[in-house]
Design a protein around this motif. Structure first.
Motif, short mmCIF file in Angstrom:
data_model
loop_
_atom_site.label_atom_id
_atom_site.label_comp_id
_atom_site.label_asym_id
_atom_site.label_seq_id
_atom_site.Cartn_x
_atom_site.Cartn_y
_atom_site.Cartn_z
N GLY A 246 49.99 37.78 46.48
CA GLY A 246 49.73 39.20 46.33
C GLY A 246 50.04 39.67 44.93
O GLY A 246 50.94 39.15 44.27
N PRO A 247 49.33 40.68 44.42
CA PRO A 247 49.58 41.20 43.07
C PRO A 247 50.91 41.95 43.00
O PRO A 247 51.44 42.40 44.02
CB PRO A 247 48.39 42.14 42.84
CG PRO A 247 47.93 42.51 44.21
CD PRO A 247 48.20 41.33 45.08
N PRO A 248 51.46 42.12 41.80
CA PRO A 248 52.78 42.76 41.65
C PRO A 248 52.84 44.20 42.13
O PRO A 248 53.91 44.69 42.48
CB PRO A 248 53.05 42.66 40.15
CG PRO A 248 52.21 41.52 39.68
CD PRO A 248 50.99 41.55 40.53
N LYS B 220 38.90 36.28 53.24
CA LYS B 220 39.23 37.69 53.18
C LYS B 220 39.16 38.15 51.73
O LYS B 220 39.77 37.56 50.84
CB LYS B 220 40.64 37.96 53.73
CG LYS B 220 40.76 37.80 55.23
CD LYS B 220 42.16 38.14 55.68
CE LYS B 220 42.31 37.96 57.18
NZ LYS B 220 43.69 38.28 57.64
N PHE B 221 38.42 39.22 51.50
CA PHE B 221 38.30 39.82 50.17
C PHE B 221 38.93 41.20 50.22
O PHE B 221 38.64 42.01 51.10
CB PHE B 221 36.84 39.91 49.74
CG PHE B 221 36.64 40.63 48.44
CD1 PHE B 221 36.88 39.99 47.24
CD2 PHE B 221 36.23 41.96 48.43
CE1 PHE B 221 36.70 40.66 46.04
CE2 PHE B 221 36.05 42.63 47.24
CZ PHE B 221 36.29 41.98 46.04
N SER B 222 39.81 41.47 49.26
CA SER B 222 40.55 42.72 49.26
C SER B 222 40.47 43.37 47.88
O SER B 222 40.69 42.72 46.85
CB SER B 222 42.02 42.48 49.63
OG SER B 222 42.76 43.68 49.57
N LEU B 223 40.15 44.64 47.88
CA LEU B 223 40.15 45.47 46.67
C LEU B 223 41.18 46.56 46.86
O LEU B 223 41.14 47.31 47.85
CB LEU B 223 38.76 46.07 46.43
CG LEU B 223 38.66 47.11 45.31
CD1 LEU B 223 38.97 46.49 43.95
CD2 LEU B 223 37.28 47.76 45.30
N MET B 224 42.11 46.67 45.92
CA MET B 224 43.17 47.66 46.04
C MET B 224 43.41 48.35 44.70
O MET B 224 43.16 47.77 43.63
CB MET B 224 44.47 47.03 46.55
CG MET B 224 45.04 45.94 45.67
SD MET B 224 46.41 45.05 46.49
CE MET B 224 45.48 44.07 47.68
N GLY B 225 43.85 49.59 44.79
CA GLY B 225 44.13 50.36 43.59
C GLY B 225 45.34 51.25 43.79
O GLY B 225 45.67 51.65 44.91
N TYR C 106 46.57 51.08 38.37
CA TYR C 106 46.46 49.65 38.61
C TYR C 106 45.26 49.40 39.52
O TYR C 106 45.00 50.17 40.45
CB TYR C 106 47.72 49.10 39.28
CG TYR C 106 49.00 49.27 38.51
CD1 TYR C 106 49.47 48.27 37.66
CD2 TYR C 106 49.74 50.44 38.63
CE1 TYR C 106 50.66 48.44 36.96
CE2 TYR C 106 50.92 50.61 37.93
CZ TYR C 106 51.37 49.62 37.10
OH TYR C 106 52.55 49.77 36.40
N ILE C 107 44.57 48.31 39.25
CA ILE C 107 43.50 47.85 40.12
C ILE C 107 43.65 46.35 40.28
O ILE C 107 43.99 45.63 39.33
CB ILE C 107 42.11 48.23 39.55
CG1 ILE C 107 41.02 47.87 40.56
CG2 ILE C 107 41.87 47.56 38.20
CD1 ILE C 107 39.65 48.40 40.18
N MET D 187 44.94 44.40 36.91
CA MET D 187 44.74 45.00 35.59
C MET D 187 45.43 46.36 35.57
O MET D 187 45.36 47.13 36.53
CB MET D 187 43.25 45.15 35.30
CG MET D 187 42.93 45.62 33.88
SD MET D 187 41.14 45.80 33.61
CE MET D 187 40.59 44.13 33.95
N LYS D 188 46.08 46.66 34.46
CA LYS D 188 46.79 47.92 34.28
C LYS D 188 46.01 48.83 33.37
O LYS D 188 45.59 48.43 32.28
CB LYS D 188 48.19 47.65 33.70
CG LYS D 188 49.03 48.90 33.48
CD LYS D 188 50.40 48.53 32.93
CE LYS D 188 51.25 49.76 32.69
NZ LYS D 188 52.58 49.42 32.13
N ASN D 189 45.82 50.09 33.82
CA ASN D 189 45.12 51.12 33.05
C ASN D 189 43.74 50.67 32.59
O ASN D 189 43.27 51.07 31.52
CB ASN D 189 45.95 51.54 31.83
CG ASN D 189 47.21 52.27 32.24
OD1 ASN D 189 47.26 52.93 33.28
ND2 ASN D 189 48.25 52.15 31.42
N SER D 190 43.10 49.82 33.40
CA SER D 190 41.74 49.32 33.10
C SER D 190 41.66 48.69 31.72
O SER D 190 40.62 48.73 31.05
CB SER D 190 40.70 50.45 33.22
OG SER D 190 40.72 51.00 34.52
N ASN D 191 42.76 48.11 31.28
CA ASN D 191 42.83 47.49 29.95
C ASN D 191 42.91 45.98 30.11
O ASN D 191 43.89 45.47 30.66
CB ASN D 191 44.06 48.02 29.20
CG ASN D 191 44.08 47.57 27.74
OD1 ASN D 191 43.27 46.75 27.31
ND2 ASN D 191 45.00 48.14 26.98
N PRO D 192 41.92 45.23 29.64
CA PRO D 192 41.97 43.76 29.77
C PRO D 192 43.15 43.13 29.05
O PRO D 192 43.49 41.98 29.32
CB PRO D 192 40.64 43.31 29.14
CG PRO D 192 39.75 44.51 29.19
CD PRO D 192 40.67 45.69 29.04
#
Length: 427
Positions: free
Chosen positions: A204-206, A264-269, A324-325, A345-350
């Motif tokens: 899982g993401p942070p 399972k595909f998950s998109l979270m923000g 976050y996304i 990704m944080k603040n949509s910044n790569p």
């Protein structure tokens, strides 16, 4: 006289013989009637009717008692059992670092290497047959290995949550104490929650590990799609010790798609809004200051004089936003083997990118294993962090397991090699 006596005796004998004959006929008639199938059925019917009447009387008494208890409005917790679970986790490490300084100590903390002992005790009660009330207590002497020692604490209330399953497609959860976005993750299960030898090896993401004071969420299910929306608030507990007034509000959303072949595909923000003021005020642990929005020239500054307590001087309340996304993909190869990965990704910044790849076998037999490769990308001029982890899982019985493993982390100029041993006992 003798002839007369003999005649009398003969008459008595004839009378007795006649009586015996008549009695014999009556007995034969009675026996024949008893052996008659019709008479037998009539007798059984009479006996059965008598038994049915007795059962009917008993049933009426039971129904009257049940109707009395149904009309009585008692506690929803009556006659509900409470499920108690416990877990004790202990871990140790042998660190091999280039130097013992603050840079390497911070790198060890970012690598998720923690040592010590922690215990967790949870109580779950089913309410109204569908809902559940959960309370968790945690006692920990586990902390990050760094310069300055480790943290420790006594048994404290860590989490309280109430889950209401309104219907098959709609549910709600309220977490007034110890909210964490991982509690709201719709793809989380017992296997996902278990760690390897470091905290970074969890699937899982942070952003799921961020702690909040309270949260409320709604979940909608439709076919193979699950949607979750939640609102959280944090900063309430640190308010009395905080030099000023500040709260963090977070809006969390997640969409999960169940694909064929166990994928399972998950998109979270997550959108976080932090509001703070330089004005020092100790309002108490249960006070939440509420102001009214007022337009200002700077988009980062709001809540002017009208938002301040009576008698306080004019102070600016600064608002900052962080977004976050994250994407997560999981696949089940069999009942115990899973592979997956995530990217955040944080603040949509790569330039602020974190990622991880996981593969593990969490079978309940004697042997299991796990692999994890993760990294943090900051910018081309910064090496960021790259970490690899491998461990084996040795199950001793159904409640105890040992996880020896090795971790290598390169964080900027700091390089760390750690031999880890983690044990877990559940009851």
């Amino acid at each position: 006289m003798e002839p007369v006596a003999s005649v009398v005796d003969k008459i008595k004998g004839v009378a007795k013989s006649g009586q015996d004959f008549v009695d014999g006929l009556l007995r034969r008639r009675e026996n024949s009637s008893r052996r008659n199938p019709i008479e037998i059925l009539k007798r059984l019917q009479r006996e059965a009717f008598s038994d049915l009447m007795k059962l009917r009387d008993r049933q009426d008494k039971v129904e009257r008692v049940l109707s009395f208890y149904k009309t009585f409005k008692g506690s929803p917790f009556q006659e509900n059992s409470t499920l108690v679970r416990g877990e004790v986790d202990a871990s140790g490490a042998i660190l091999m670092v280039g130097d013992i300084d603050q840079e390497h100590g911070d790198a060890v903390g970012r690598a998720g290497i923690k040592t010590g002992i922690s215990s967790r005790l949870s109580f779950e009660t089913i309410v109204r047959h569908k809902d559940s009330l959960l309370a968790e207590f945690v006692a920990s002497q586990k902390g990050i290995v760094e310069i300055g020692g480790v943290s420790e604490g006594a048994l404290t209330l860590a989490k309280v949550s109430y889950t209401a399953n309104v219907s098959d497609w709609f549910s709600a959860i309220v977490i007034p104490v110890g909210a964490q976005f991982r509690d709201l993750d719709m793809t989380a299960n017992s296997s996902n929650q278990r760690h390897g030898v470091t905290d970074l090896s969890s699937v899982g993401p942070p952003l799921l590990n961020q702690h909040n004071d309270a949260a409320i969420g709604l979940t909608v299910r439709k076919s193979n799609v699950i949607a979750m929306m939640a609102q959280s608030i944090s900063g309430l507990r640190r308010q009395p010790l905080f030099d000023g007034i500040g709260h963090d509000f977070g809006t969390f959303g997640q969409i999960v798609c169940q694909l064929p072949k166990g994928i399972k595909f998950s998109l979270m923000g997550l959108q976080q809004v932090a509001k703070s003021s330089s004005h020092h005020s100790n309002l108490g642990a249960l006070a939440i200051p509420v102001g009214f929005l007022k337009h200002h020239e700077s988009p980062e500054i709001s809540f002017q004089d009208s938002a301040l307590p009576v008698g306080a001087s004019s102070q600016e309340i600064i608002t900052s936003r962080t977004g976050y996304i994250a994407l997560k993909l999981e696949s089940e190869l069999d009942e115990s083997t899973r592979i997956g990965g995530w990217i955040e990704m944080k603040n949509s910044n790569p330039k602020h990118l974190q990622w991880a790849l996981n593969a593990f076998d969490d079978a309940e037999d004697e042997f299991g294993w796990g692999l994890c490769l993760s990294g943090v990308f900051v910018d081309p001029t910064n090496h960021g962090r790259l970490q690899a982890e491998s461990y084996v899982k040795l199950n001793i019985g159904k409640k105890f397991c040992l996880k020896p493993g090795i971790t290598y982390s390169r964080d900027g100029n700091a390089k760390i090699l750690a031999l880890m041993l983690r044990s877990n006992w559940s009851f």
